[in-house]
Enzyme design. Structure first.
Site, PDB file in Angstrom:
ATOM      1  N   LYS A  52       0.841  -1.195   0.000  1.00  0.00           N
ATOM      2  CA  LYS A  52       0.000   0.000   0.000  1.00  0.00           C
ATOM      3  C   LYS A  52       0.879   1.249   0.000  1.00  0.00           C
ATOM      4  CE  LYS A  52      -3.625  -2.059   2.884  1.00  0.00           C
ATOM      5  NZ  LYS A  52      -4.914  -2.295   2.268  1.00  0.00           N
TER       6      LYS A  52
ATOM      7  N   GLU B 149      -2.483   6.948   8.097  1.00  0.00           N
ATOM      8  CA  GLU B 149      -3.386   7.749   7.285  1.00  0.00           C
ATOM      9  C   GLU B 149      -4.301   8.564   8.162  1.00  0.00           C
ATOM     10  OE1 GLU B 149      -4.345   5.043   3.480  1.00  0.00           O
ATOM     11  OE2 GLU B 149      -6.085   5.566   4.692  1.00  0.00           O
TER      12      GLU B 149
ATOM     13  N   HIS C 295     -14.177  -3.661   8.736  1.00  0.00           N
ATOM     14  CA  HIS C 295     -13.496  -3.329   7.489  1.00  0.00           C
ATOM     15  C   HIS C 295     -13.625  -4.411   6.428  1.00  0.00           C
ATOM     16  CE1 HIS C 295     -12.034  -0.027   9.743  1.00  0.00           C
ATOM     17  NE2 HIS C 295     -11.277  -0.763  10.517  1.00  0.00           N
TER      18      HIS C 295
ATOM     19  N   ARG D 155      -6.908  -8.188  -8.954  1.00  0.00           N
ATOM     20  CA  ARG D 155      -7.569  -9.485  -9.157  1.00  0.00           C
ATOM     21  C   ARG D 155      -9.058  -9.252  -9.360  1.00  0.00           C
ATOM     22  NH1 ARG D 155     -10.161  -9.258  -4.230  1.00  0.00           N
ATOM     23  NH2 ARG D 155      -8.886  -8.373  -2.576  1.00  0.00           N
TER      24      ARG D 155
HETATM   25  P1  ADP Z   1      -7.741  -3.678   3.459  1.00  0.00           P
HETATM   26  O1  ADP Z   1      -6.870  -3.814   2.257  1.00  0.00           O
HETATM   27  O2  ADP Z   1      -7.148  -4.305   4.677  1.00  0.00           O
HETATM   28  O3  ADP Z   1      -9.147  -4.078   3.210  1.00  0.00           O
HETATM   29  P2  ADP Z   1      -8.267  -0.857   2.984  1.00  0.00           P
HETATM   30  O4  ADP Z   1      -7.177   0.122   2.899  1.00  0.00           O
HETATM   31  O5  ADP Z   1      -8.908  -1.311   1.717  1.00  0.00           O
HETATM   32  O6  ADP Z   1      -7.755  -2.115   3.816  1.00  0.00           O
HETATM   33  O7  ADP Z   1      -9.386  -0.284   3.934  1.00  0.00           O
HETATM   34  C1  ADP Z   1     -10.445  -1.100   4.389  1.00  0.00           C
HETATM   35  C2  ADP Z   1     -11.534  -0.272   5.059  1.00  0.00           C
HETATM   36  O8  ADP Z   1     -11.014   0.506   6.134  1.00  0.00           O
HETATM   37  C3  ADP Z   1     -12.189   0.755   4.178  1.00  0.00           C
HETATM   38  O9  ADP Z   1     -13.224   0.187   3.466  1.00  0.00           O
HETATM   39  C4  ADP Z   1     -12.729   1.730   5.189  1.00  0.00           C
HETATM   40  O10 ADP Z   1     -13.849   1.177   5.830  1.00  0.00           O
HETATM   41  C5  ADP Z   1     -11.666   1.763   6.209  1.00  0.00           C
HETATM   42  N1  ADP Z   1     -10.702   2.833   5.927  1.00  0.00           N
HETATM   43  C6  ADP Z   1      -9.570   2.711   5.216  1.00  0.00           C
HETATM   44  N2  ADP Z   1      -8.885   3.874   5.188  1.00  0.00           N
HETATM   45  C7  ADP Z   1      -9.606   4.740   5.922  1.00  0.00           C
HETATM   46  C8  ADP Z   1      -9.424   6.109   6.307  1.00  0.00           C
HETATM   47  N3  ADP Z   1      -8.358   6.792   5.941  1.00  0.00           N
HETATM   48  N4  ADP Z   1     -10.374   6.692   7.066  1.00  0.00           N
HETATM   49  C9  ADP Z   1     -11.456   6.004   7.474  1.00  0.00           C
HETATM   50  N5  ADP Z   1     -11.678   4.729   7.160  1.00  0.00           N
HETATM   51  C10 ADP Z   1     -10.774   4.096   6.393  1.00  0.00           C
END
Ligand code: ADP
Length: 666
Positions: A120, A204, A239, A295
């Protein structure tokens, strides 16, 4: 690039996605090769394939994640291409490379792209450089505590710590203030190390109430990049996506055009090949890139339902070197689609995964309804893999009709033998805020008590169904003829002159008692204030209609020992039948034994024997179905003995430790 044809496709996956890929392969005239572990010998995906090859024992590391074994199977079968599905090896750059080295087509992007997007941190740096909006944050290499803490302060709390190699919400921690930082970092790192063998993190800004919206993109070898609209993925728990939709009600046509163009630009920045998903979080202020998945996504069917396209077919064509079949301006979205993920889990008990044998399975069917599954009646849900039983996808001309169709279809989906989240999904889709489209990624967590209200107490008609279930069960055990009337029976208890019988059940802390009376007019049941005639008739194995006075309902009953899993229109009841004739009826003395609530692997021991602990203190961590479960001290007291070690695979009910509650008597 020359088109490279293949006529045999190996699917390096299992469950619904393996079955779904085979469907398209078959339609395209390709023959399919399944791989399976010992736990999946009779699984649907192994049976549906033209050929099936064993690749190892049940643990994923020894089978579905075993690159050598999968390549071996490909070699043996003579497959020309490998589709990795999602999960398992789908985003493993080494695997993509190994396929290429072995002369096999890997259905996905290049190993380099996977590696790049797999981090990431690296992906964010690259996207930032390409002018793609990203969430403010820190994604550099330096990982010492001081640097990370300083970054968090600069960004401003609350912040999210994320595992750079992360996925599925693992290794992610919300930090509200500086005081929580050190501990959250340590635990995020620990989880990341265990899950991804890599503890690099990024930080973040945590957005309040964002939506999670993703855009489907496709690139080919001929310089084309097409986006296929967005998916709304905000209904999440921990999540992880639970319900997805296409399109999103929150995206205006202007924003759709902007997001789609941004997603294409992001994919172009890495010369993306094949199916990919550009993920954004969005709020009123804008939308921000969070990651790219290289994917096919679990929720791809909602995109298929609104576009009428088969994304697996596109993947296979692009992988073999063909150009994308559509130009951007030819892509059309029609109507509204929703997907609900049906899991073997108990929403009312903290979403505890459920394992067991599926005793009854009936899928809804009809216009605009699609079910993607890898399970059928008689299959076992094992603790080794993800607990996704099926995906229910519906399409309708507009969103309100799609929701209505989904709720109806969820009610028509009948699964017994394992606990499912079907009722949770029904309540979720019925929620007025969901109807309004007023959702964000925290919605489910905030509404959890409304969505999982403890199982309602049994009504008289449910108790009647439980009693009928006992008698049917006894008849079956005794091989007696099925018959409604107890007077036709020749077994012991009416002949012995007994004219009444007490039936007792326990559910958690509730106890239910009913008395059955055998009179000249037949059978009646006394329960709480009610006494009424009781009858039933069996419909199919495990399913029967029960009639109590003027009330009637259809019930499904599944037995495992003396545990009765009863499903009625009012809910699902996990009952223990307190059989007075059973020798070991005594309920186990509570408190002194710590037992595994489900089969799993002991991953950490958090307390040593001989230590005094307060109630709730963590004792050990059990990992089951990809989730960590912490077992805690049931009371103030002392851990007297440990009966397991890190790495042990334990069965449900296995004793893991001995605990002696403190003496509280005066
Ligand atoms: P993973 O790859 O582990 O699924 P992601 O980066 O795709 O992680 O994030 C998964 C979830 O986490 C998002 O769908 C959202 O719900 C929450 N999320 C991610 N980044 C943020 C953020 N900066 N602020 C608030 N919620 C976030």
């Amino acid at each position: 690039m020359a088109v490279r044809r293949f006529d045999k496709l190996l699917i390096a996956n299992r469950g619904e996605i393996a079955c779904r890929i085979m469907r398209t392969a078959k339609r395209m005239g390709l023959s399919s090769v399944a791989v399976f572990s010992d736990a999946d010998r009779d699984a649907m995906h192994a049976v549906l394939a033209d050929e099936a090859i064993r690749i190892g024992p049940p643990p994923p590391k020894e089978s579905y994640l075993n690159i050598e074994a999968v390549l071996d199977a490909a070699g043996k079968s003579g497959a020309g291409a490998i589709h990795p599905g999602y999960g398992f090896l789908s985003e493993n750059a080494d695997f993509a490379q190994a396929c290429a080295d072995a002369g096999l087509l890997f259905v996905g992007p290049s190993a380099d792209t996977i590696r790049l997007m797999g981090s990431k941190s690296a992906a964010k740096a690259l996207m930032q450089a390409a002018g793609i909006p990203i969430v403010p944050g820190y994604h550099e290499r330096a990982q010492d505590l001081a640097t990370l803490r300083e970054a968090a302060e600069r960004i401003g709390y609350p912040v999210l710590i994320k595992a750079s190699a992360g996925g599925g919400g693992r290794g992610m921690r919300l930090v509200n203030n500086g005081g929580e930082f050190t501990e959250a970092l340590a635990s995020a790192r620990r989880e990341a190390m265990a899950a991804f063998d890599d503890d690099q993190v990024l930080i973040e800004k945590y957005l309040a109430r964002p939506r999670h919206i993703v855009v489907q993109v496709f690139g080919d070898n001929h310089g084309n990049m097409v986006s296929l609209f967005e998916r709304e993925c905000s209904l999440q728990r921990r999540h992880q996506k639970v319900v997805e939709e296409a399109l999103s009600v929150a995206v205006t046509p202007a924003r759709r055009a902007e997001m789609s163009a941004t997603a294409r630009a992001a994919a172009q920045a890495v010369n993306y090949l094949g199916a990919g998903t550009v993920e954004f979080i969005a709020d009123a202020s804008g939308f921000y890139f969070i990651e790219m998945n290289t994917r096919l996504q679990v929720e791809h069917p909602v995109t298929e339902m609104i576009t009428g396209l088969d994304l697996v077919e596109w993947q296979l064509r692009v992988a073999s070197g063909e150009a994308l079949p559509l130009k951007q301006q030819e892509a059309r979205a029609n109507g509204h689609a929703i997907e609900a993920r049906i899991y073997a889990e108990d929403a009312d008990k903290g979403f505890l995964p459920s394992t067991g044998v599926i005793r009854h399975w009936r899928e809804p069917a009809g216009e605009g309804i699609r079910v993607d599954t890898g399970f059928r009646c008689g299959d076992a849900v094992t603790p080794y893999y993800d607990a996704l039983l099926a995906k229910l996808i519906v399409w309708a001309p507009d969103r309100p009709q799609a929701i209505e169709r989904m709720v109806h279809a969820l009610h028509g989906f009948k699964i017994a033998g394992v606990t499912t989240n079907l009722r949770f999904l029904q309540v979720l889709l019925d929620h007025p805020q969901v109807a309004r489209g007023d959702i964000d990624v925290g919605f489910i967590e905030r509404e959890i008590s409304a969505l999982t209200a403890q199982a309602a107490p049994m009504r008289a008609i449910d108790m009647a169904a439980a009693c009928a279930a006992v008698i049917l069960h006894e008849q079956e055990e005794q091989g007696a003829q099925r018959d409604d009337s107890p007077w036709n029976r020749t077994d012991g208890w009416t002949l012995a002159g007994r004219r009444s019988r007490r039936l007792s059940f326990r559910e958690d802390t509730h106890r239910y008692d009913a008395i059955l009376w055998y009179g000249r007019d037949g059978l009646s049941m006394e329960f709480e204030e009610i006494t009424a005639p009781l009858r039933w008739s069996e419909r199919e194995p495990q399913s029967f209609d029960v009639i109590l006075g003027d009330a009637s309902e259809r019930a499904t009953a599944t037995w495992s020992g003396r545990d009765l899993d009863l499903v009625t229109p009012h809910g699902r009841f996990a009952l223990a039948w307190l059989d007075p004739f059973a020798a070991d009826m005594q309920e186990a003395a509570a408190g002194s034994r710590i037992v595994a609530p489900m089969p799993g692997t002991v991953t950490r021991i958090l307390a040593q024997p001989g230590t005094d602990l307060p109630r709730g203190a963590p004792l050990l961590v059990l990992e089951a179905m990809k989730m960590e479960h912490t077992l805690r001290a049931p009371a103030d007291g002392r851990l007297t003995a440990l009966k397991c070690a890190v790495g042990d695979f334990v069965q449900e009910g296995a004793e893991l430790a001995e605990f002696e509650p403190a003496d509280t008597s005066p």
